[in-house]
Design a protein around this motif. Structure first.
Motif, short mmCIF file in Angstrom:
data_model
loop_
_atom_site.label_atom_id
_atom_site.label_comp_id
_atom_site.label_asym_id
_atom_site.label_seq_id
_atom_site.Cartn_x
_atom_site.Cartn_y
_atom_site.Cartn_z
N TRP A 114 0.96 -1.14 -0.06
CA TRP A 114 -0.10 -0.05 0.17
C TRP A 114 0.94 1.17 0.04
O TRP A 114 2.04 1.07 0.27
CB TRP A 114 -0.84 0.13 1.41
CG TRP A 114 -0.13 0.10 2.75
CD1 TRP A 114 0.07 1.47 3.03
CD2 TRP A 114 0.43 -0.73 3.11
NE1 TRP A 114 0.65 1.19 4.37
CE2 TRP A 114 1.20 -0.15 4.39
CE3 TRP A 114 0.53 -2.17 3.30
CZ2 TRP A 114 1.38 -0.84 5.28
CZ3 TRP A 114 1.37 -2.80 4.17
CH2 TRP A 114 1.90 -2.18 5.26
N GLN A 115 0.26 2.36 -0.44
CA GLN A 115 1.15 3.59 -0.24
C GLN A 115 0.46 4.56 0.49
O GLN A 115 -0.96 4.90 0.16
CB GLN A 115 1.32 4.05 -1.72
CG GLN A 115 1.80 3.25 -2.86
CD GLN A 115 0.98 2.01 -3.66
OE1 GLN A 115 -0.11 2.50 -3.76
NE2 GLN A 115 1.42 1.01 -3.41
N SER A 116 0.98 5.19 1.33
CA SER A 116 0.56 6.44 2.21
C SER A 116 1.42 7.53 1.96
O SER A 116 2.46 7.62 1.88
CB SER A 116 0.77 5.93 3.63
OG SER A 116 -0.27 4.78 4.06
N HIS A 117 0.40 8.66 2.02
CA HIS A 117 1.24 9.87 1.72
C HIS A 117 0.64 11.08 2.55
O HIS A 117 -0.59 10.80 2.93
CB HIS A 117 0.73 10.52 0.09
CG HIS A 117 1.34 9.33 -1.00
ND1 HIS A 117 2.59 9.46 -1.38
CD2 HIS A 117 0.27 8.56 -1.50
CE1 HIS A 117 2.53 8.22 -2.21
NE2 HIS A 117 1.21 7.79 -2.35
N ASP A 118 1.54 11.91 2.81
CA ASP A 118 1.25 12.84 3.69
C ASP A 118 0.15 13.80 2.84
O ASP A 118 0.53 14.49 1.85
CB ASP A 118 2.48 13.55 4.39
CG ASP A 118 2.08 14.90 5.33
OD1 ASP A 118 1.04 14.99 5.42
OD2 ASP A 118 3.20 15.52 5.68
N TYR A 119 -1.05 14.02 3.52
CA TYR A 119 -2.06 14.78 3.01
C TYR A 119 -2.14 16.10 3.44
O TYR A 119 -2.82 17.11 2.70
CB TYR A 119 -3.39 14.00 3.28
CG TYR A 119 -4.67 14.25 2.50
CD1 TYR A 119 -4.50 14.47 1.16
CD2 TYR A 119 -5.83 14.18 2.89
CE1 TYR A 119 -5.67 14.54 0.28
CE2 TYR A 119 -7.02 14.34 2.40
CZ TYR A 119 -6.89 14.43 0.92
OH TYR A 119 -7.99 14.44 0.20
N GLY A 120 -1.20 16.63 4.57
CA GLY A 120 -1.37 17.80 4.96
C GLY A 120 -1.01 18.91 4.13
O GLY A 120 -1.45 20.15 4.00
N GLY A 121 0.04 18.68 3.04
CA GLY A 121 0.69 19.57 2.39
C GLY A 121 -0.45 20.06 1.14
O GLY A 121 -0.55 21.21 0.74
N PHE A 122 -0.98 18.94 0.60
CA PHE A 122 -2.08 19.11 -0.43
C PHE A 122 -3.01 20.19 0.37
O PHE A 122 -3.72 20.74 -0.40
CB PHE A 122 -2.64 17.93 -0.81
CG PHE A 122 -3.78 17.83 -1.77
CD1 PHE A 122 -3.58 18.26 -3.04
CD2 PHE A 122 -4.99 17.77 -1.32
CE1 PHE A 122 -4.63 18.59 -3.82
CE2 PHE A 122 -6.06 17.74 -2.29
CZ PHE A 122 -5.97 18.40 -3.38
N LEU A 123 -3.57 19.63 1.58
CA LEU A 123 -4.68 20.23 1.96
C LEU A 123 -4.39 21.82 2.37
O LEU A 123 -5.44 22.54 2.14
CB LEU A 123 -5.06 19.75 3.32
CG LEU A 123 -5.74 18.26 3.25
CD1 LEU A 123 -5.57 17.55 4.69
CD2 LEU A 123 -7.14 18.28 2.56
N GLY A 124 -3.38 21.95 2.68
CA GLY A 124 -2.84 23.62 2.75
C GLY A 124 -2.70 24.07 1.64
O GLY A 124 -2.86 25.54 1.65
N ARG A 125 -2.58 23.73 0.59
CA ARG A 125 -2.48 24.38 -0.75
C ARG A 125 -3.94 24.65 -1.48
O ARG A 125 -4.06 25.27 -2.55
CB ARG A 125 -1.58 23.67 -1.81
CG ARG A 125 -0.04 23.42 -1.21
CD ARG A 125 0.75 22.77 -2.43
NE ARG A 125 0.46 21.76 -2.90
CZ ARG A 125 1.00 20.77 -2.11
NH1 ARG A 125 1.93 20.77 -1.15
NH2 ARG A 125 0.67 19.49 -2.66
N LEU A 126 -4.83 24.30 -0.83
CA LEU A 126 -6.14 24.48 -1.21
C LEU A 126 -6.59 26.17 -1.20
O LEU A 126 -6.59 26.46 -0.35
CB LEU A 126 -7.31 23.86 -0.80
CG LEU A 126 -7.42 22.34 -0.83
CD1 LEU A 126 -8.34 21.60 -0.15
CD2 LEU A 126 -7.45 21.92 -2.40
#
Length: 246
Positions: A93-105
């Motif tokens: 499985w692949q897990s990615h830090d979601y925080g950076g994406f959320l912060g760029r909205l």
């Protein structure tokens, strides 16, 4: 927050068991978080707070994907062993830090989105009766359920130009409703007692929405992406994901 993707090996009996039961999939997803006790719904705080959300995308017969959004990264070793390719390199499985994406909205951005939800409404059949939660079952009413929540979600579903509307007045938005399912599932009946083997039917109507949206309130959208939208979150509903517009 983390966004995780896992691909099911649809040739394995374990995959078929999980994919036939939202309750079994929920239990398996929750098993990926050591800090959650059995029976914990995955909610990490008050209403609207980030929680564990999941969704199954059946893109093709051999491409069935599980997406999980969660406050901490999961360990899905057990899921790989049961329903994946345990011996294949890079097939976990692949897990990615979601925080950076959320912060760029930001307001004004346009994204493609997908959401599987349990569109329902409350009705009263006659005066004096309590309201009853009832599922929307037609594509038109299911689409209307989502459109009514645009402002609260911090989004605006993109409108089609008039000359691209197949049915003027009913095809106004870039929104497709598909994957509709009203089959529900069975689970143990608590009324049968500790030694009972009775089963009860849990009604569950789901629909998947694909479309394009424009961000109007980034904070509201972030809450939806982290806490989910609508009911039946334990059964694979409520998770919205975004992707760049092709």
């Amino acid at each position: 927050m983390y966004l995780t993707r896992f691909r099911f090996n649809t040739n394995r009996p374990g995959s078929r068991k999980l994919l036939s039961s939202p309750q079994a999939t929920h239990a398996s997803v929750m098993g990926g978080f050591p800090g959650l006790l059995p029976g914990d719904p995955g909610n990490q705080g008050e209403a609207g707070a980030p929680r564990v959300l999941w969704r199954v995308d059946r893109n093709a017969r051999a491409e069935v994907l599980l997406y999980v959004v969660s406050p901490t990264a999961p360990d899905l070793t057990h899921l790989v062993e049961q329903a994946g390719w345990p011996a294949a390199e890079g097939a976990g499985w692949q897990s990615h830090d979601y925080g950076g994406f959320l912060g760029r909205l930001e307001a004004g951005q346009t994204w493609a989105f997908r959401l599987t939800a349990n569109p329902v409404h409350s009705i009263r059949r006659k005066d004096g009766e309590p309201t009853k939660v009832t599922a929307h079952v037609t594509p038109r009413h299911q689409a209307g359920w989502l459109l009514q929540r645009q402002e609260a979600c911090g989004i605006e579903i993109v409108r089609r130009p008039v000359d691209q509307q197949l049915i003027p007045g009913e095809d106004e938005h870039e929104l497709v409703v598909h994957g509709r399912d009203a089959s529900g599932f069975d689970k143990p009946d608590p009324r049968s007692g500790k030694r009972g083997n009775g089963r009860m039917r849990v009604p569950l109507v789901t629909a998947t929405f694909d479309g394009r949206l424009t961000v109007t309130d980034p904070d509201a959208l972030r809450r939806v992406l982290c806490a989910g939208l609508g009911r039946a979150k334990a059964y694979g509903c409520g998770l919205m994901t975004l992707a760049p517009v092709a």
